[in-house]
Design a protein around this motif. Structure first.
Motif, PDB file in Angstrom:
ATOM      1  N   PRO A   1      64.548  21.464  89.373  1.00 12.08           N
ATOM      2  CA  PRO A   1      65.143  20.287  90.010  1.00 12.08           C
ATOM      3  C   PRO A   1      65.489  19.232  88.962  1.00 12.08           C
ATOM      4  CG  PRO A   1      63.173  20.990  91.188  1.00 12.08           C
ATOM      5  CD  PRO A   1      63.224  21.803  89.927  1.00 12.08           C
ATOM      6  N   ASP A   2      66.492  18.408  89.257  1.00  9.82           N
ATOM      7  CA  ASP A   2      66.935  17.392  88.305  1.00  9.82           C
ATOM      8  C   ASP A   2      65.849  16.369  87.993  1.00  9.82           C
ATOM      9  OD1 ASP A   2      69.411  18.579  88.185  1.00  9.82           O
ATOM     10  OD2 ASP A   2      70.317  17.269  89.705  1.00  9.82           O
ATOM     11  N   TRP A   3      64.906  16.171  88.921  1.00 11.02           N
ATOM     12  CA  TRP A   3      63.897  15.131  88.722  1.00 11.02           C
ATOM     13  C   TRP A   3      62.738  15.570  87.843  1.00 11.02           C
ATOM     14  CZ3 TRP A   3      59.154  16.783  90.189  1.00 11.02           C
ATOM     15  CH2 TRP A   3      59.073  17.760  91.194  1.00 11.02           C
ATOM     16  N   CYS A   4      62.713  16.835  87.436  1.00 11.64           N
ATOM     17  CA  CYS A   4      61.581  17.311  86.634  1.00 11.64           C
ATOM     18  C   CYS A   4      61.486  16.527  85.321  1.00 11.64           C
ATOM     19  CB  CYS A   4      61.744  18.795  86.330  1.00 11.64           C
ATOM     20  SG  CYS A   4      61.369  19.874  87.742  1.00 11.64           S
ATOM     21  N   PRO A   5      60.316  15.944  85.041  1.00 11.73           N
ATOM     22  CA  PRO A   5      60.165  15.144  83.821  1.00 11.73           C
ATOM     23  C   PRO A   5      59.828  16.006  82.614  1.00 11.73           C
ATOM     24  CG  PRO A   5      58.137  15.082  85.067  1.00 11.73           C
ATOM     25  CD  PRO A   5      59.096  15.930  85.874  1.00 11.73           C
ATOM     26  N   ASP A   6      60.017  15.443  81.428  1.00 12.09           N
ATOM     27  CA  ASP A   6      59.565  16.117  80.218  1.00 12.09           C
ATOM     28  C   ASP A   6      58.039  16.129  80.171  1.00 12.09           C
ATOM     29  OD1 ASP A   6      62.186  16.484  79.337  1.00 12.09           O
ATOM     30  OD2 ASP A   6      62.225  14.524  78.382  1.00 12.09           O
ATOM     31  N   VAL A   7      57.441  14.997  80.596  1.00 15.36           N
ATOM     32  CA  VAL A   7      55.987  14.837  80.555  1.00 15.36           C
ATOM     33  C   VAL A   7      55.517  14.179  81.842  1.00 15.36           C
ATOM     34  CG1 VAL A   7      54.036  13.742  79.361  1.00 15.36           C
ATOM     35  CG2 VAL A   7      55.980  14.598  78.039  1.00 15.36           C
ATOM     36  N   GLU A   8      54.393  14.642  82.359  1.00 11.68           N
ATOM     37  CA  GLU A   8      53.742  13.941  83.461  1.00 11.68           C
ATOM     38  C   GLU A   8      52.368  13.475  82.990  1.00 11.68           C
ATOM     39  OE1 GLU A   8      53.927  14.439  87.789  1.00 11.68           O
ATOM     40  OE2 GLU A   8      51.954  15.375  87.614  1.00 11.68           O
ATOM     41  N   ILE A   9      52.091  12.191  83.209  1.00  7.96           N
ATOM     42  CA  ILE A   9      50.776  11.626  82.940  1.00  7.96           C
ATOM     43  C   ILE A   9      49.994  11.623  84.245  1.00  7.96           C
ATOM     44  CG2 ILE A   9      49.505   9.550  82.243  1.00  7.96           C
ATOM     45  CD1 ILE A   9      51.978   8.802  80.545  1.00  7.96           C
ATOM     46  N   VAL A  10      48.847  12.261  84.247  1.00 10.00           N
ATOM     47  CA  VAL A  10      47.971  12.270  85.417  1.00 10.00           C
ATOM     48  C   VAL A  10      46.752  11.406  85.083  1.00 10.00           C
ATOM     49  CG1 VAL A  10      46.564  13.667  86.963  1.00 10.00           C
ATOM     50  CG2 VAL A  10      48.773  14.533  86.169  1.00 10.00           C
ATOM     51  N   SER A  11      46.648  10.265  85.780  1.00  8.80           N
ATOM     52  CA  SER A  11      45.604   9.288  85.501  1.00  8.80           C
ATOM     53  C   SER A  11      44.649   9.196  86.685  1.00  8.80           C
ATOM     54  CB  SER A  11      46.245   7.920  85.228  1.00  8.80           C
ATOM     55  OG  SER A  11      45.286   6.891  85.196  1.00  8.80           O
ATOM     56  N   THR A  12      43.343   9.208  86.407  1.00 13.05           N
ATOM     57  CA  THR A  12      42.332   9.166  87.467  1.00 13.05           C
ATOM     58  C   THR A  12      41.373   8.013  87.214  1.00 13.05           C
ATOM     59  OG1 THR A  12      42.505  11.576  87.646  1.00 13.05           O
ATOM     60  CG2 THR A  12      40.653  10.507  88.755  1.00 13.05           C
ATOM     61  N   GLY A  13      41.341   7.074  88.159  1.00 11.04           N
ATOM     62  CA  GLY A  13      40.516   5.891  88.012  1.00 11.04           C
ATOM     63  C   GLY A  13      39.050   6.142  88.325  1.00 11.04           C
ATOM     64  N   GLY A  14      38.241   5.110  88.086  1.00  8.46           N
ATOM     65  CA  GLY A  14      36.815   5.206  88.297  1.00  8.46           C
ATOM     66  C   GLY A  14      36.399   4.798  89.705  1.00  8.46           C
ATOM     67  N   THR A  15      35.115   4.650  89.896  1.00  7.37           N
ATOM     68  CA  THR A  15      34.550   4.318  91.204  1.00  7.37           C
ATOM     69  C   THR A  15      35.134   3.005  91.725  1.00  7.37           C
ATOM     70  OG1 THR A  15      32.510   5.378  90.472  1.00  7.37           O
ATOM     71  CG2 THR A  15      32.402   4.041  92.473  1.00  7.37           C
ATOM     72  N   TRP A  16      35.536   3.044  92.968  1.00 12.39           N
ATOM     73  CA  TRP A  16      36.121   1.906  93.689  1.00 12.39           C
ATOM     74  C   TRP A  16      37.484   1.482  93.151  1.00 12.39           C
ATOM     75  CZ3 TRP A  16      30.766   0.437  92.131  1.00 12.39           C
ATOM     76  CH2 TRP A  16      29.833   0.933  93.050  1.00 12.39           C
ATOM     77  N   GLU A  17      38.107   2.331  92.366  1.00 14.93           N
ATOM     78  CA  GLU A  17      39.423   1.995  91.822  1.00 14.93           C
ATOM     79  C   GLU A  17      40.557   2.758  92.500  1.00 14.93           C
ATOM     80  OE1 GLU A  17      38.477   0.507  87.297  1.00 14.93           O
ATOM     81  OE2 GLU A  17      39.439   2.445  87.575  1.00 14.93           O
ATOM     82  N   SER A  18      40.244   3.572  93.496  1.00 13.97           N
ATOM     83  CA  SER A  18      41.289   4.388  94.110  1.00 13.97           C
ATOM     84  C   SER A  18      40.971   4.640  95.573  1.00 13.97           C
ATOM     85  CB  SER A  18      41.428   5.720  93.359  1.00 13.97           C
ATOM     86  OG  SER A  18      42.465   6.503  93.900  1.00 13.97           O
ATOM     87  N   TRP A  19      42.006   5.076  96.314  1.00 10.57           N
ATOM     88  CA  TRP A  19      41.870   5.383  97.729  1.00 10.57           C
ATOM     89  C   TRP A  19      42.808   6.541  98.059  1.00 10.57           C
ATOM     90  CZ3 TRP A  19      38.057   4.482 100.714  1.00 10.57           C
ATOM     91  CH2 TRP A  19      38.171   4.590 102.114  1.00 10.57           C
ATOM     92  N   PRO A  20      42.423   7.431  98.980  1.00 11.27           N
ATOM     93  CA  PRO A  20      43.211   8.652  99.207  1.00 11.27           C
ATOM     94  C   PRO A  20      44.626   8.437  99.734  1.00 11.27           C
ATOM     95  CG  PRO A  20      41.460   8.442 100.841  1.00 11.27           C
ATOM     96  CD  PRO A  20      41.186   7.424  99.779  1.00 11.27           C
ATOM     97  N   THR A  21      44.896   7.285 100.351  1.00  9.60           N
ATOM     98  CA  THR A  21      46.246   7.044 100.882  1.00  9.60           C
ATOM     99  C   THR A  21      47.077   6.170  99.954  1.00  9.60           C
ATOM    100  OG1 THR A  21      45.425   5.158 102.170  1.00  9.60           O
ATOM    101  CG2 THR A  21      45.499   7.310 103.272  1.00  9.60           C
ATOM    102  N   ASP A  22      46.550   5.859  98.776  1.00 10.00           N
ATOM    103  CA  ASP A  22      47.282   5.013  97.843  1.00 10.00           C
ATOM    104  C   ASP A  22      48.521   5.749  97.326  1.00 10.00           C
ATOM    105  OD1 ASP A  22      47.552   2.561  96.699  1.00 10.00           O
ATOM    106  OD2 ASP A  22      46.017   2.833  95.159  1.00 10.00           O
ATOM    107  N   ASP A  23      49.571   4.985  97.018  1.00 11.53           N
ATOM    108  CA  ASP A  23      50.803   5.553  96.488  1.00 11.53           C
ATOM    109  C   ASP A  23      50.562   5.942  95.030  1.00 11.53           C
ATOM    110  OD1 ASP A  23      53.313   6.129  95.478  1.00 11.53           O
ATOM    111  OD2 ASP A  23      54.293   4.372  96.356  1.00 11.53           O
ATOM    112  N   PRO A  24      50.655   7.220  94.680  1.00 14.92           N
ATOM    113  CA  PRO A  24      50.367   7.630  93.296  1.00 14.92           C
ATOM    114  C   PRO A  24      51.343   7.078  92.270  1.00 14.92           C
ATOM    115  CG  PRO A  24      51.251   9.470  94.548  1.00 14.92           C
ATOM    116  CD  PRO A  24      51.001   8.370  95.536  1.00 14.92           C
ATOM    117  N   PHE A  25      52.515   6.625  92.722  1.00 13.71           N
ATOM    118  CA  PHE A  25      53.503   6.059  91.805  1.00 13.71           C
ATOM    119  C   PHE A  25      53.475   4.530  91.794  1.00 13.71           C
ATOM    120  CE2 PHE A  25      55.210  10.154  93.307  1.00 13.71           C
ATOM    121  CZ  PHE A  25      55.221  10.830  92.102  1.00 13.71           C
ATOM    122  N   ASN A  26      52.840   3.953  92.787  1.00  9.99           N
ATOM    123  CA  ASN A  26      52.708   2.502  92.857  1.00  9.99           C
ATOM    124  C   ASN A  26      51.361   2.152  93.490  1.00  9.99           C
ATOM    125  OD1 ASN A  26      53.356  -0.265  92.774  1.00  9.99           O
ATOM    126  ND2 ASN A  26      54.242  -0.190  94.832  1.00  9.99           N
TER     127      ASN A  26
END
Length: 306
Positions: A50-75
């Motif tokens: 697909p045209d949107w395929c990036p050269d690199v994807e950064i996968v970042s995982t936050g610590g305790t209380w820094e994330s939620w399952p319904t959060d927008d992974p891009f924003n």
């Protein structure tokens, strides 16, 4: 009579066709289709991404209380003060998403303990985060096989990211090791001295999950559902030379003492990991001459532009 002649003629034609086909199929002079001609044949064209395929994807995982399952992974907006956002925000602003895609793991980043009985347990949270990370890696690798990855995480997110990297480096991961350009683990609870690369100051201790593993059952009284898993089995394997371990001195999560000591007090220290553990963005004593945030940004830029 005409019908008989017609039938005989048809039979003769079929016999000739069959003989010709057999002769062609059995011919030793028949050579394969040249590569230069294969591109012109229908059904042999290359599969395109697909045209949107990036050269690199950064996968970042936050610590305790820094994330939620319904959060927008891009924003991600669940916790604007998330430490990892101090790294991924500038990286996201520096590149077009079709070149570098920054994806923040949406998971229930919780740590059930005696002060927060209603939260998800550490083991459950960790399993959910791991499933989200591996699911994203699998999806992008299958859809965009040319895309490479940069993995990073902080605290609970560093444990998750480190576990995934250990599986990949050991040959049991969802993507090949050669697709990972680098891994950054900040305040990893399973940190081992000499395993991976240390870009900062030397610390004397080890990760809390290794230190407390001998009294893992006792820890359950303070942190129900938190298994102290000890050392990782593969030492990051093929990724050991590109997995970076960053730990602030006296951070109880990644710089715990070797001796078990008072297990209950140590468990409470793990629950109340504040102070130094919360200062990686500004602490000048972790990596000489810079902060952890700036080091990680520069490191990622280097991997992206290599």
């Amino acid at each position: 009579m005409r019908k008989a002649i017609t039938v005989i003629a048809v039979v003769l034609v079929l016999v000739l066709i069959g003989a010709g086909a057999y002769s062609w199929l059995s011919s030793s002079d028949r050579s394969p289709i040249p590569e230069s001609q294969r591109d012109d044949l229908p059904g042999l064209e290359e599969i395109t991404e697909p045209d949107w395929c990036p050269d690199v994807e950064i996968v970042s995982t936050g610590g305790t209380w820094e994330s939620w399952p319904t959060d927008d992974p891009f924003n991600p907006t669940f916790n604007p003060n998330s430490f990892m956002l101090s790294i991924t925000g500038p990286l996201q602003a520096a590149y077009d998403i079709n070149d570098v895609r920054v994806w923040t793991t949406p998971y229930t980043a919780q740590f059930k303990n005696i002060n927060s009985q209603g939260e998800m347990s550490y083991d459950e949270s960790r399993a959910e985060g791991t499933a989200r990370v591996t699911g994203e890696l699998r999806h992008i690798h299958q859809t965009c096989p040319s895309t490479d990855f940069i993995l990073m995480g902080f605290s609970q997110g560093a444990v998750i990211t480190g576990d995934v990297a250990d599986q990949i480096g050991g040959g049991q991961g969802v993507i090949p090791a050669e697709k990972v350009r680098g891994v950054a683990l900040i305040a990893d609870g399973r940190r081992e001295p000499g395993v991976g690369v240390n870009p900062g100051v030397e610390v004397d201790g080890i990760g809390a999950e290794i230190s407390l593993q001998p009294v893992s059952g006792l820890i359950q009284f303070v942190v129900p559902g938190a298994t102290m898993t000890g050392e990782r089995p593969n030492g990051f394997g093929a990724l050991a030379d590109r997995t970076y371990q960053i730990c602030a001195p006296e951070d109880s999560v990644c710089d715990a003492p070797y001796d078990i000591g008072n297990g209950i007090d140590r468990a409470m220290g793990l629950v109340e990991a504040t102070g130094i553990h919360a200062q990686y963005a500004s602490n000048p004593d972790v990596i000489p001459g810079t902060t952890t945030t700036q080091w990680a940004i520069d490191w990622a830029h280097g991997l992206i532009n290599q």
